[in-house]
Design an enzyme around this catalytic site. Structure first.
Site, PDB file in Angstrom:
ATOM      1  N   ASP A   1      59.387  11.661  40.470  1.00  0.00           N
ATOM      2  CA  ASP A   1      59.274  11.587  41.923  1.00  0.00           C
ATOM      3  C   ASP A   1      60.035  10.327  42.360  1.00  0.00           C
ATOM      4  OD1 ASP A   1      58.594  12.163  44.530  1.00  0.00           O
ATOM      5  OD2 ASP A   1      56.480  12.508  44.073  1.00  0.00           O
ATOM      6  N   GLU A  50      48.911  14.857  59.753  1.00  0.00           N
ATOM      7  CA  GLU A  50      48.676  15.017  58.318  1.00  0.00           C
ATOM      8  C   GLU A  50      50.000  15.284  57.617  1.00  0.00           C
ATOM      9  OE1 GLU A  50      46.345  18.443  57.303  1.00  0.00           O
ATOM     10  OE2 GLU A  50      47.477  19.789  58.607  1.00  0.00           O
TER      11      GLU A  50
END
Length: 737
Positions: free
Chosen positions: A284, A488
């Protein structure tokens, strides 16, 4: 004279033979898929195996050149004929961040469809658009980020806690559902050509990753072996073994004390040795830098680079691998290891055909007219339709009549395009908001009006309120509320979040609750609540005062039309919840606790607001005559006892002899979508194997418990709450081992 005629005849025959040979040769060239092609470098020879070609290329590269190809941004090596390549691309629910593309519903909505065949179509449509866009990008020499063919999708993490902002990117809380939807998506994305992959999928974030976003760079996800193999790893295993996923992305966090991108246990022992993974592993973005900056398991960039490379990470999304040469010079790693890792990632580029002549790869012929095409918009609309979950329908107020006399639409999300998109989205030339869809459905004679009424997340500044009184005078009020990706999402993406994308509370914003209550005081006419969001939204204060509730997720570019299709009865809702909706955060264990006790439908013993797998339709279904044969084929009769043709998601759960003690209360083991006309009965057969009855012990090993196993079949989790909310009564039977 005769000699002249003979000579002339020979000449004519020779000419005819010559032209006939040329004609045959031309035909042969046309038919041959492997005609002679001139190549400048030996690794361009497509008659060689891909392994041989990779070996030839690496053999010619200098150490500096090898190191340069180990990052997400790979510069060109002109002397070797290697063009620039950028590995970073996204396709969570459509080609993302790269201009025009079909925007399908968010991933969590795909999970709500419980429809593997449909998600296979989605994956195929996305990869067709990906190839078309890539083919056009190469023509203008666009090799920038998001223009490549290595897509870092799907996200098959388990949505273990509804507070996680990135849960919207997943397929829900259940490992089996996540596996089935994920496998279908990857197969569609990568295609089924024996020589080339259409686009390279990537399973992320490996492993045990689901927040908190604020601490993801330093967090240690501590889990038991049982939870690791029962909950967090099955989807990754399925994507590797069943879908042959090309890439795997390591997570930011530590798991069991070791950074995921530097874990020999995760990357070598499990992923490559036990599961047989053959593709590339990418970190990542910034995760290897976290080794020394936040996890503190190394002290220098060279040590971090060495740990990641030794553990198996092929591509560093970031810049730590710029010190690989230094790490070799210091003796931390060897050039032979570098060669091994480089060959593993170059293989992906060869599988994509990036070193082959244009025209040899069948996907080179995909043209730009597929991008956001009518066919793909139809698929996007179908996914949105099948994902919408009907949570309440008092007195069958839905579907609404298209010739309703007066209709009033309120809510900040009705005309908001943001709520269609979720995160990691592409751009489309035409979005259909929920207001657009509603207006397009009603009769020209219907008096329909709209006011937002309130701001999305906070009380209005303007104290004047006209909308609640106007809404109260209408025959029906449709209130479009909920949240968006502004509230969110991923760390840094949800700009309205104070928790770096996560939510501290899962209830509807209080100003929206107050507003709906104010409308109810004005009228006793129907109020239909439409909720947008990518995670559970608790509405205990509103459930009893509204007449119908639709949860529509982030429904994509055709979302407005799909919502209207359901509201007005052109489509009967058939979506099912892929995650439990608790009543409040008070029912949840601490967010940072990765143990599964008390989490998801499998281990949660308190009654939630809405159970996993739940969703109503405009008809009723009855289940009867459950049987199982000696080959573990389960059969059940399903009857549509209502007046509306509809689809039902038949769900099969198993509870072991230790269900609720050592094992989950229930385990979803199979599901099947079935269409039934009004009054129709169908015998639905669900094949199982003995492995469906296996559980995991405390060491993470599969075991078959001795004793009575109970099989439940219904249209939702087999709970009293499902029945109380209007779901079908489950049928059950037992089998002993």
């Amino acid at each position: 004279m005769n000699n002249r005629i003979r000579v002339l005849g020979i000449v004519i025959v020779s000419i005819l033979v010559f032209f006939n040979c040329k004609k045959n040769q031309k035909a042969k060239e046309t038919l041959s898929p492997q005609k002679e092609i001139a190549y400048k470098f030996p690794w361009e020879n497509t008659k060689l195996s891909k392994e041989e070609r990779v070996d030839l290329l690496v053999k010619e590269m200098t150490l500096e050149e090898k190191c340069s190809q180990m990052l997400d941004v790979c510069p060109p090596i002109e002397r070797l004929g290697m063009p620039e390549y950028n590995w970073w691309n996204e396709a969570l629910h459509g080609v993302a961040r790269n201009g025009r593309a079909t925007v399908f519903p968010q991933a969590i909505a795909m999970g709500a469809t419980f429809d593997e065949d449909l998600i296979l179509k989605v994956g195929n449509a996305i990869s067709n658009e990906a190839r078309a866009k890539y083919n056009e990008a190469i023509k203008i020499n666009n090799r920038s980020r998001y223009a490549g063919l290595t897509f870092w999708s799907p996200n098959v993490n388990i949505f273990r806690d509804p507070r996680w902002g990135r849960g919207q990117e997943t397929y829900g809380e259940d490992p089996f559902l996540t596996s089935r939807i994920g496998v279908a998506f990857v197969k569609g994305l990568q295609g089924d050509n024996p020589n080339y992959i259409k686009a390279a999928a990537c399973a992320k974030h490996y492993a045990v990753h689901s927040g908190p976003e604020e601490f993801r760079h330093e967090f240690d996800a501590v889990v038991t072996k049982k939870d690791l193999f029962e909950t967090y790893l099955p989807a990754f295993e399925a994507l590797v073994k069943e879908a042959d996923v090309e890439g795997v992305m390591g997570a930011y966090n530590r798991t069991l004390g070791v950074p995921c991108c530097g874990s020999p246990y995760l990357l070598q022992d499990i992923l490559r040795k036990e599961w047989g993974f053959k593709g590339y592993i990418v970190s990542d973005c910034g995760a290897i830098n976290d080794f020394h900056a936040f996890h503190k398991v190394t002290k220098t960039r060279e040590e971090s680079a060495a740990l990641a490379l030794k553990s198996g990470t092929n591509i560093n999304c970031g810049n730590v691998y710029t010190v690989l040469k230094n790490a070799i010079n210091k003796g931390f790693i060897t050039e032979d290891l570098l060669d091994e890792r480089l060959k593993e990632n170059l293989m992906t580029r060869f599988k994509l055909g990036l070193f082959d002549p244009v025209g040899l790869n069948p996907f080179d012929s995909i043209t730009a007219d597929v991008v956001d095409s009518d066919d793909h918009r139809k698929i996007a609309r179908e996914v949105a339709q099948k994902s919408i979950v009907l949570l309440k329908n008092k007195n069958q107020v839905l579907p609404l009549k298209k010739d309703t006399r007066t209709l009033y639409v309120v809510g900040p999300n009705a005309s908001n395009e943001e709520v269609l998109l979720g995160n990691y989205y592409g751009l489309t030339s035409s979005t259909q908001t929920i207001l657009d869809g509603i207006v397009s459905k009603v009769s020209p004679g219907t008096s329909i009006n709209y006011k937002a009424g309130i701001l999305p997340f906070r009380e209005n500044v303007n104290p004047i309120d006209w909308s609640t009184g106007e809404a109260g005078k209408s025959d029906v009020c449709i209130a479009v509320m909920g949240i968006s990706a502004l509230l969110e999402g991923e760390e840094g993406e949800a700009i309205a979040s104070s928790e770096k994308g996560d939510r501290t509370d899962i209830k509807l914003p209080q100003n929206q609750i107050n507003y709906i209550k104010k409308i109810r005081k004005q009228t006793d006419k129907p109020i239909v609540l439409v909720l947008t969001g990518g995670s559970p939204i608790a509405i205990p204060e509103l459930y009893d005062i509204v007449d119908a509730v639709l949860f529509v997720w982030y429904p994509g570019e055709e979302g407005g039309n799909a919502v209207a299709d359901v509201l007005f009865g052109d489509v009967s809702p058939s979506g099912k919840l892929p995650i439990t909706f608790p009543k409040s955060v008070d029912q949840l264990p601490p967010y940072e606790d990765y143990n599964m006790k008390g989490r998801t439908y499998k281990y949660m013993k308190e009654e939630p607001q809405f159970p996993f797998g739940f969703g109503l339709t405009y008809t009723t279904f009855v289940y009867d005559n459950l049987t199982i044969d000696t080959d573990y084929n389960v059969s059940v009769e399903v009857t549509n006892t209502g007046t509306v043709d509809a689809e039902e998601v038949v769900q099969l759960y198993i509870s072991s002899p230790f269900g609720g003690i050592k094992d989950p209360l229930y385990d979803l083991k199979s599901f099947k979508r079935v269409f039934l006309k009004s009054g129709e009965k169908k015998l639905v057969t669900i094949p199982l194997t003995e492995t469906a009855f296996h559980q995991f012990d405390e060491n993470g090993k599969k075991v078959l418990r001795k004793g009575e196993h109970i099989i439940f079949v219904s249209g939702a989790l087999p709970s009293k709450l499902s029945e109380k909310l209007g779901g079908a009564k489950p049928v059950k039977m037992s089998i002993n081992f």
